[in-house]
Design an enzyme around this catalytic site. Structure first.
Site, PDB file in Angstrom:
ATOM      1  N   GLU A   1      -4.081 -50.906  65.071  1.00 33.01           N
ATOM      2  CA  GLU A   1      -2.609 -50.884  65.140  1.00 33.01           C
ATOM      3  C   GLU A   1      -2.037 -51.851  66.172  1.00 33.01           C
ATOM      4  O   GLU A   1      -1.248 -51.470  67.035  1.00 33.01           O
ATOM      5  CB  GLU A   1      -2.126 -49.450  65.382  1.00 33.01           C
ATOM      6  CG  GLU A   1      -2.619 -48.501  64.290  1.00 33.01           C
ATOM      7  CD  GLU A   1      -2.114 -47.058  64.437  1.00 33.01           C
ATOM      8  OE1 GLU A   1      -1.537 -46.726  65.492  1.00 33.01           O
ATOM      9  OE2 GLU A   1      -2.311 -46.272  63.494  1.00 33.01           O
TER      10      GLU A   1
ATOM     11  N   GLU B   1      -8.065 -44.704  55.905  1.00 30.63           N
ATOM     12  CA  GLU B   1      -7.470 -43.415  56.347  1.00 30.63           C
ATOM     13  C   GLU B   1      -6.594 -42.807  55.254  1.00 30.63           C
ATOM     14  O   GLU B   1      -5.528 -42.241  55.538  1.00 30.63           O
ATOM     15  CB  GLU B   1      -6.649 -43.616  57.627  1.00 30.63           C
ATOM     16  CG  GLU B   1      -7.422 -44.265  58.759  1.00 30.63           C
ATOM     17  CD  GLU B   1      -6.646 -44.352  60.071  1.00 30.63           C
ATOM     18  OE1 GLU B   1      -5.627 -43.653  60.233  1.00 30.63           O
ATOM     19  OE2 GLU B   1      -7.075 -45.123  60.942  1.00 30.63           O
TER      20      GLU B   1
ATOM     21  N   ASP C   1      -4.412 -40.881  52.844  1.00 35.57           N
ATOM     22  CA  ASP C   1      -3.817 -39.601  52.454  1.00 35.57           C
ATOM     23  C   ASP C   1      -2.460 -39.924  51.832  1.00 35.57           C
ATOM     24  O   ASP C   1      -1.872 -40.964  52.111  1.00 35.57           O
ATOM     25  CB  ASP C   1      -3.734 -38.568  53.590  1.00 35.57           C
ATOM     26  CG  ASP C   1      -3.099 -39.056  54.882  1.00 35.57           C
ATOM     27  OD1 ASP C   1      -2.272 -39.991  54.837  1.00 35.57           O
ATOM     28  OD2 ASP C   1      -3.424 -38.483  55.934  1.00 35.57           O
TER      29      ASP C   1
ATOM     30  N   ASN D   1      -7.853 -52.711  62.059  1.00 32.13           N
ATOM     31  CA  ASN D   1      -7.365 -51.621  61.214  1.00 32.13           C
ATOM     32  C   ASN D   1      -5.872 -51.420  61.484  1.00 32.13           C
ATOM     33  O   ASN D   1      -5.438 -51.494  62.635  1.00 32.13           O
ATOM     34  CB  ASN D   1      -8.161 -50.359  61.629  1.00 32.13           C
ATOM     35  CG  ASN D   1      -7.960 -49.168  60.734  1.00 32.13           C
ATOM     36  OD1 ASN D   1      -8.127 -49.265  59.523  1.00 32.13           O
ATOM     37  ND2 ASN D   1      -7.612 -48.021  61.323  1.00 32.13           N
TER      38      ASN D   1
ATOM     39  N   HIS E   1      -1.878 -44.439  54.824  1.00 29.15           N
ATOM     40  CA  HIS E   1      -1.167 -43.158  54.951  1.00 29.15           C
ATOM     41  C   HIS E   1       0.097 -43.302  54.098  1.00 29.15           C
ATOM     42  O   HIS E   1       1.108 -43.828  54.560  1.00 29.15           O
ATOM     43  CB  HIS E   1      -0.814 -42.875  56.413  1.00 29.15           C
ATOM     44  CG  HIS E   1      -2.022 -42.662  57.270  1.00 29.15           C
ATOM     45  ND1 HIS E   1      -2.850 -41.574  57.090  1.00 29.15           N
ATOM     46  CD2 HIS E   1      -2.553 -43.386  58.281  1.00 29.15           C
ATOM     47  CE1 HIS E   1      -3.838 -41.637  57.986  1.00 29.15           C
ATOM     48  NE2 HIS E   1      -3.683 -42.727  58.703  1.00 29.15           N
TER      49      HIS E   1
HETATM   50  C1  XIL Z   1      -4.444 -39.130  64.133  1.00 25.76           C
HETATM   51  C2  XIL Z   1      -5.302 -37.883  64.225  1.00 25.76           C
HETATM   52  O1  XIL Z   1      -5.787 -37.536  62.961  1.00 25.76           O
HETATM   53  C3  XIL Z   1      -4.474 -36.774  64.805  1.00 25.76           C
HETATM   54  O2  XIL Z   1      -5.229 -35.608  64.932  1.00 25.76           O
HETATM   55  C4  XIL Z   1      -3.937 -37.209  66.159  1.00 25.76           C
HETATM   56  O3  XIL Z   1      -3.121 -36.201  66.684  1.00 25.76           O
HETATM   57  C5  XIL Z   1      -3.155 -38.485  65.991  1.00 25.76           C
HETATM   58  O4  XIL Z   1      -3.979 -39.465  65.415  1.00 25.76           O
HETATM   59  N1  XIL Z   1      -3.692 -43.886  62.566  1.00 25.76           N
HETATM   60  C6  XIL Z   1      -4.931 -43.836  63.148  1.00 25.76           C
HETATM   61  C7  XIL Z   1      -5.538 -42.545  63.443  1.00 25.76           C
HETATM   62  O5  XIL Z   1      -5.570 -44.873  63.339  1.00 25.76           O
HETATM   63  O6  XIL Z   1      -6.316 -42.603  64.611  1.00 25.76           O
HETATM   64  C8  XIL Z   1      -4.519 -41.438  63.528  1.00 25.76           C
HETATM   65  O7  XIL Z   1      -5.205 -40.198  63.635  1.00 25.76           O
HETATM   66  C9  XIL Z   1      -3.615 -41.457  62.334  1.00 25.76           C
HETATM   67  C10 XIL Z   1      -2.867 -42.745  62.269  1.00 25.76           C
END
Ligand code: XIL
Length: 356
Positions: free
Chosen positions: A166, A271, A273, A207, A243
């Site tokens: 990020e 990641e 979802d 990422n 996400h």
């Molecule tokens: C999230 C975790 O799943 C949560 O439990 C935590 O509170 C916040 O982070 N991008 C990422 C992940 O790269 O590390 C994040 O994970 C979600 C967004």
């Protein structure tokens, strides 16, 4: 010794010849990881947290090689204490699953000593290098077992690390975090070189989120990859977090993957979802979510150098969405009672999509 580690994600893998000698494990007939491997992907995996492992239903699905290939954990470490993450890494080693490390450098979940400290550029450069080196070095070799995996292709004996997480704002400018403000963009090559030195066999990723379609942020990351490559900095892959929101998969998803791959890197969906913005969803929403999972997986399937897909945990019971996006959720392929949703079938169908 202090560290910046906040999350460690682990990618596991169907185990092939070295797995537990159980017929059901060695010859699974259905499952997400199996579908991924049939589509010649390296893995289908999930984020996980070992605190959840005393939930038997959870653990039984997680350890099933037919379903997962990959997990992630959240030890929230402020020092080089690897115990929590080691639980995951040891498990993947024993079961022959693949490991993805998440992550080395991230602006979020940093310890106080780092955010409140005032470091000179040389001091912070040292901190970044030492952290990335120690982290990657600690997990070095954890997946060499994959060399013997009967499904392995030429890249499967290497695992991956999200070295940079990020780094960009949504408009494509660099995020002004402690690293950028002190070191400008130099922390990026520093971290990548340190990771490469620690484990030359690890695939090194950058990422990010909101880079699922073409646009300012993806373009900025493509430009970064181009300049790193031009400078000879080690960079192997781009992690597309994904996400997403139901009904909002970018129409340029596959094209975007192809544009990254054209730069000479691999990509992974890291990641995934797909959440509902209001709950509960209606039947049309549930069908749309299935379609969206299928669209994302089919896009990865169609791009040879998209190596695998990771969901950011597989059950709504442990999803991060409701706490970060209040009122939203139901984003995972299994519901909170471990019932598979239509989204599960969407993933399978995505891997079965024919392409040339
Ligand atoms: C999230 C975790 O799943 C949560 O439990 C935590 O509170 C916040 O982070 N991008 C990422 C992940 O790269 O590390 C994040 O994970 C979600 C967004």
């Amino acid at each position: 010794m202090p560290a910046l580690l906040s999350l460690l994600a682990v990618t596991a893998f169907a185990c092939g010849v070295l797995g537990t000698p159980s017929a059901s494990l060695l010859f699974p007939t259905s499952g997400l990881n199996l579908a991924a491997k049939s589509a010649k992907k390296l893995y289908f995996g999930t984020a996980t947290n070992s605190e959840q492992w005393n939930d038997t239903k959870y653990y039984n699905i997680l350890k099933n090689d037919a379903e997962f290939g990959q997990f992630a954990t959240e030890p929230e470490e402020g020092v080089f204490t690897f115990q929590d993450a080691d639980i995951i890494a040891d498990f993947t080693k024993k079961t022959g699953k693949l490991l993805r490390g998440h992550n080395c450098v991230w602006y979020n979940q940093l310890p106080d000593w780092l955010t409140t400290g005032t470091f000179t550029a040389p001091e912070l450069a040292f901190i970044v290098s030492r952290h990335c080196y120690n982290l990657v070095n600690h997990y070095k070799g954890h997946v060499y077992v994959l060399r013997f995996n009967i499904h392995a292709n030429s890249t499967s004996d290497r695992y991956s690390w999200d070295v940079i997480n990020e780094a960009f704002n949504d408009d494509g400018t660099f995020r002004e975090d402690v690293f950028y403000n002190t070191l400008n963009t130099s922390y990026i090559p520093l971290a990548l070189y340190a990771a490469r030195a620690a484990d030359p066999n690890a695939k090194l990723y950058i990422n990010d989120y909101n880079i699922e379609g073409t646009g300012a942020k993806s373009t900025a990351l493509k430009n970064l990859v181009k300049s790193l490559k031009a400078d000879g900095v080690p960079i192997d892959g781009v992690g597309i977090q994904s996400h997403l929101i139901v009904g909002e998969v970018p129409s340029t998803f596959q094209q975007n993957l192809e544009e990254f791959v054209a730069l000479g890197v691999e990509v992974a969906i890291t990641e995934l979802d797909i959440r509902f913005q209001s709950l509960p969803p209606d039947a049309a929403g549930i069908a749309q979510q299935k379609q969206d999972y299928e669209t994302v997986v089919a896009a990865c399937n169609a791009v040879e150098k998209c190596v695998g897909v990771t969901v950011w945990d597989f059950t709504d019971k442990y999803s991060w969405i409701p706490s970060t996006f209040p009122g939203q959720g139901d984003a995972c392929p299994w519901d909170e009672n471990y019932v598979k949703k239509p989204a599960y079938e969407g993933i399978i169908e995505g891997f079965q999509t024919k392409h040339h």
